[in-house]
Design a protein around this motif. Sequence first.
Motif, PDB file in Angstrom:
ATOM      1  N   GLY A 187     -16.651 -13.215   3.545  1.00 15.82           N
ATOM      2  CA  GLY A 187     -15.011 -12.953   3.699  1.00 15.82           C
ATOM      3  C   GLY A 187     -14.482 -11.805   3.592  1.00 15.82           C
ATOM      4  N   VAL A 188     -13.450 -11.301   3.798  1.00 17.75           N
ATOM      5  CA  VAL A 188     -12.722 -10.380   3.347  1.00 17.75           C
ATOM      6  C   VAL A 188     -11.585 -10.692   2.849  1.00 17.75           C
ATOM      7  N   CYS A 189     -11.072  -9.687   1.906  1.00 16.69           N
ATOM      8  CA  CYS A 189      -9.746  -9.958   1.291  1.00 16.69           C
ATOM      9  C   CYS A 189      -9.039  -8.669   0.837  1.00 16.69           C
ATOM     10  N   PHE A 190      -8.119  -8.539   0.663  1.00 16.35           N
ATOM     11  CA  PHE A 190      -7.326  -7.220   0.514  1.00 16.35           C
ATOM     12  C   PHE A 190      -7.470  -6.817  -1.246  1.00 16.35           C
ATOM     13  N   VAL A 191      -7.657  -5.762  -1.589  1.00 16.55           N
ATOM     14  CA  VAL A 191      -7.713  -5.270  -2.602  1.00 16.55           C
ATOM     15  C   VAL A 191      -6.470  -4.333  -3.134  1.00 16.55           C
ATOM     16  N   ASP A 192      -5.939  -4.335  -4.438  1.00 16.76           N
ATOM     17  CA  ASP A 192      -4.769  -3.518  -4.600  1.00 16.76           C
ATOM     18  C   ASP A 192      -5.169  -2.065  -4.975  1.00 16.76           C
ATOM     19  N   ALA A 193      -3.984  -1.269  -5.246  1.00 13.23           N
ATOM     20  CA  ALA A 193      -4.462   0.233  -5.753  1.00 13.23           C
ATOM     21  C   ALA A 193      -5.172   0.385  -6.934  1.00 13.23           C
ATOM     22  N   ASP A 194      -5.303  -0.796  -7.993  1.00 16.11           N
ATOM     23  CA  ASP A 194      -5.930  -0.718  -8.930  1.00 16.11           C
ATOM     24  C   ASP A 194      -7.353  -1.285  -9.048  1.00 16.11           C
ATOM     25  N   ARG A 197      -8.971  -7.644  -7.032  1.00 15.82           N
ATOM     26  CA  ARG A 197      -9.178  -8.305  -5.500  1.00 15.82           C
ATOM     27  C   ARG A 197      -8.253  -9.305  -5.694  1.00 15.82           C
ATOM     28  N   GLN A 198      -7.937  -9.376  -4.291  1.00 13.42           N
ATOM     29  CA  GLN A 198      -6.474 -10.402  -4.031  1.00 13.42           C
ATOM     30  C   GLN A 198      -7.136 -11.501  -2.957  1.00 13.42           C
ATOM     31  N   SER A 199      -7.893 -12.365  -3.722  1.00 10.88           N
ATOM     32  CA  SER A 199      -8.917 -13.340  -3.082  1.00 10.88           C
ATOM     33  C   SER A 199      -8.003 -14.498  -2.379  1.00 10.88           C
ATOM     34  N   ALA A 231     -15.038 -17.723 -10.156  1.00  9.52           N
ATOM     35  CA  ALA A 231     -16.058 -18.298 -10.030  1.00  9.52           C
ATOM     36  C   ALA A 231     -16.681 -18.921  -8.593  1.00  9.52           C
ATOM     37  N   LEU A 232     -15.754 -19.140  -7.727  1.00  9.71           N
ATOM     38  CA  LEU A 232     -15.935 -19.211  -6.418  1.00  9.71           C
ATOM     39  C   LEU A 232     -16.562 -18.168  -5.632  1.00  9.71           C
ATOM     40  N   THR A 233     -15.903 -17.208  -5.937  1.00 15.23           N
ATOM     41  CA  THR A 233     -15.958 -16.044  -4.913  1.00 15.23           C
ATOM     42  C   THR A 233     -17.285 -15.312  -5.528  1.00 15.23           C
ATOM     43  N   ALA A 234     -17.800 -15.282  -6.684  1.00 12.86           N
ATOM     44  CA  ALA A 234     -19.044 -15.072  -7.198  1.00 12.86           C
ATOM     45  C   ALA A 234     -20.254 -15.561  -6.351  1.00 12.86           C
ATOM     46  N   ARG A 235     -20.054 -16.602  -5.609  1.00 11.47           N
ATOM     47  CA  ARG A 235     -21.043 -17.205  -4.872  1.00 11.47           C
ATOM     48  C   ARG A 235     -20.676 -16.706  -3.534  1.00 11.47           C
ATOM     49  N   LEU A 236     -20.044 -15.636  -3.011  1.00 10.57           N
ATOM     50  CA  LEU A 236     -19.867 -15.319  -1.799  1.00 10.57           C
ATOM     51  C   LEU A 236     -20.081 -13.741  -1.548  1.00 10.57           C
ATOM     52  N   VAL A 237     -20.245 -13.249  -0.281  1.00  7.51           N
ATOM     53  CA  VAL A 237     -20.171 -11.895  -0.317  1.00  7.51           C
ATOM     54  C   VAL A 237     -19.089 -11.507   0.387  1.00  7.51           C
ATOM     55  N   VAL A 238     -18.297 -10.690  -0.309  1.00  7.11           N
ATOM     56  CA  VAL A 238     -16.954 -10.483  -0.072  1.00  7.11           C
ATOM     57  C   VAL A 238     -16.841  -8.760   0.169  1.00  7.11           C
ATOM     58  N   ASP A 246       1.719   0.168   7.399  1.00  3.20           N
ATOM     59  CA  ASP A 246       3.108   0.772   7.142  1.00  3.20           C
ATOM     60  C   ASP A 246       3.821  -0.624   6.067  1.00  3.20           C
ATOM     61  N   GLY A 247       4.852  -0.019   5.472  1.00  6.34           N
ATOM     62  CA  GLY A 247       5.620  -1.135   4.783  1.00  6.34           C
ATOM     63  C   GLY A 247       4.821  -1.575   3.459  1.00  6.34           C
ATOM     64  N   PRO A 248       5.520  -2.531   2.757  1.00  6.40           N
ATOM     65  CA  PRO A 248       4.960  -3.185   1.489  1.00  6.40           C
ATOM     66  C   PRO A 248       3.610  -3.853   1.574  1.00  6.40           C
ATOM     67  N   PRO A 249       2.995  -3.812   0.523  1.00  8.81           N
ATOM     68  CA  PRO A 249       1.738  -4.429   0.611  1.00  8.81           C
ATOM     69  C   PRO A 249       1.694  -6.006   0.688  1.00  8.81           C
ATOM     70  N   PRO A 250       0.858  -6.442   1.690  1.00  8.37           N
ATOM     71  CA  PRO A 250       1.054  -7.858   2.069  1.00  8.37           C
ATOM     72  C   PRO A 250       0.306  -8.810   1.148  1.00  8.37           C
ATOM     73  N   TRP A 251      -0.197  -8.434   0.168  1.00 10.26           N
ATOM     74  CA  TRP A 251      -0.798  -8.998  -0.958  1.00 10.26           C
ATOM     75  C   TRP A 251       0.051  -9.145  -2.243  1.00 10.26           C
ATOM     76  N   PHE A 252       1.315  -8.619  -2.088  1.00 11.72           N
ATOM     77  CA  PHE A 252       2.249  -8.606  -3.308  1.00 11.72           C
ATOM     78  C   PHE A 252       2.617 -10.190  -3.547  1.00 11.72           C
ATOM     79  N   ASP A 253       2.358 -10.744  -4.637  1.00 11.90           N
ATOM     80  CA  ASP A 253       2.758 -12.112  -5.028  1.00 11.90           C
ATOM     81  C   ASP A 253       3.783 -12.309  -6.107  1.00 11.90           C
ATOM     82  N   CYS A 254       4.414 -13.258  -6.042  1.00 16.92           N
ATOM     83  CA  CYS A 254       5.515 -13.341  -6.914  1.00 16.92           C
ATOM     84  C   CYS A 254       5.429 -14.414  -7.925  1.00 16.92           C
ATOM     85  N   ASP A 255       5.002 -13.762  -9.324  1.00 19.12           N
ATOM     86  CA  ASP A 255       4.504 -14.533 -10.421  1.00 19.12           C
ATOM     87  C   ASP A 255       5.902 -14.628 -11.408  1.00 19.12           C
TER      88      ASP A 255
END
Length: 268
Positions: A187-194, A197-199, A231-238, A246-255
């Motif tokens: 699988g693939v997922c976004f990673v932020d500037a820091d 991983r945005q799983s 723990a789940l993604t540790a079993r996967l090749v990511v 362009d534009g704001p980061p799509p992984w931005f979540d509202c906590d």
Amino acid sequence: METYAAVVLAGGAARRMGGVDKAALPIGGRSMRDRVLAAVGDAAPRVLVGPGDGVPDGVRVTREDPPGGGPVAAMAAGLALLDPDTTLVALLAADLPLLTRAAIGDLLTHLAAAETPALAAPADSPASPAPADSPGSAVPADSPGWVAPADSPASAVPADSPASAAPADSRSGPRAGAVLAPEPVDGVCFVDADGRRQSLCGVWRVDALRTALAGLAADRGGSLAGASVRALTARLVVREVPWAGDGPPPWFDCDTDEDVRRAEEWVR
């Protein structure tokens, strides 16, 4: 774009926001949940794991077991509603109001590229053959280092000839233009500037996810309630994908409430 399904996880407790139904909060006049579902409008099927009030037509709804059991339990519940022939699934948190279809397309492209065979020794590589006009390329035909062109009768080396294959301990490496087997990627997922991983903003291979979920459940006595995404993604090749669009980061979540205010500013 390759066919894919989408599972949107909307069952979080939102403790940092007083326990509200966070996914139902509006951003730019539209709930975060519906914004995420719109970003995967071309997915089939779309599955929502969480409260289903007012869900758009055609979206399948389920709940994790037990309700509030966490994102990994919700993933398992969502995967259970996919069609049997589904091979790819976008796993998404429901609080990603800045997610776009272009961002999902970027993830799908990266996953497809990860499975594309590579060619060894590109033309500008030190390992590539010397150009035809290079002095080093003029190897006499009777030289031990001479290789007949592919369409030459001399190139038909018998299979049992010592010259038919490189020795097992050969250090010559792959020949120019050789096809290299791709590294398996689950699988693939976004990673932020820091570098975080945005799983829950990624695209995954369904079979790999199911295998990882089954293994994790077995290690936990059969239950996925409370299991961590890490723990789940540790079993996967990511493969991690930085956002370059362009534009704001799509992984931005509202906590937090502050996150909601920032998202509002971005969508204005």
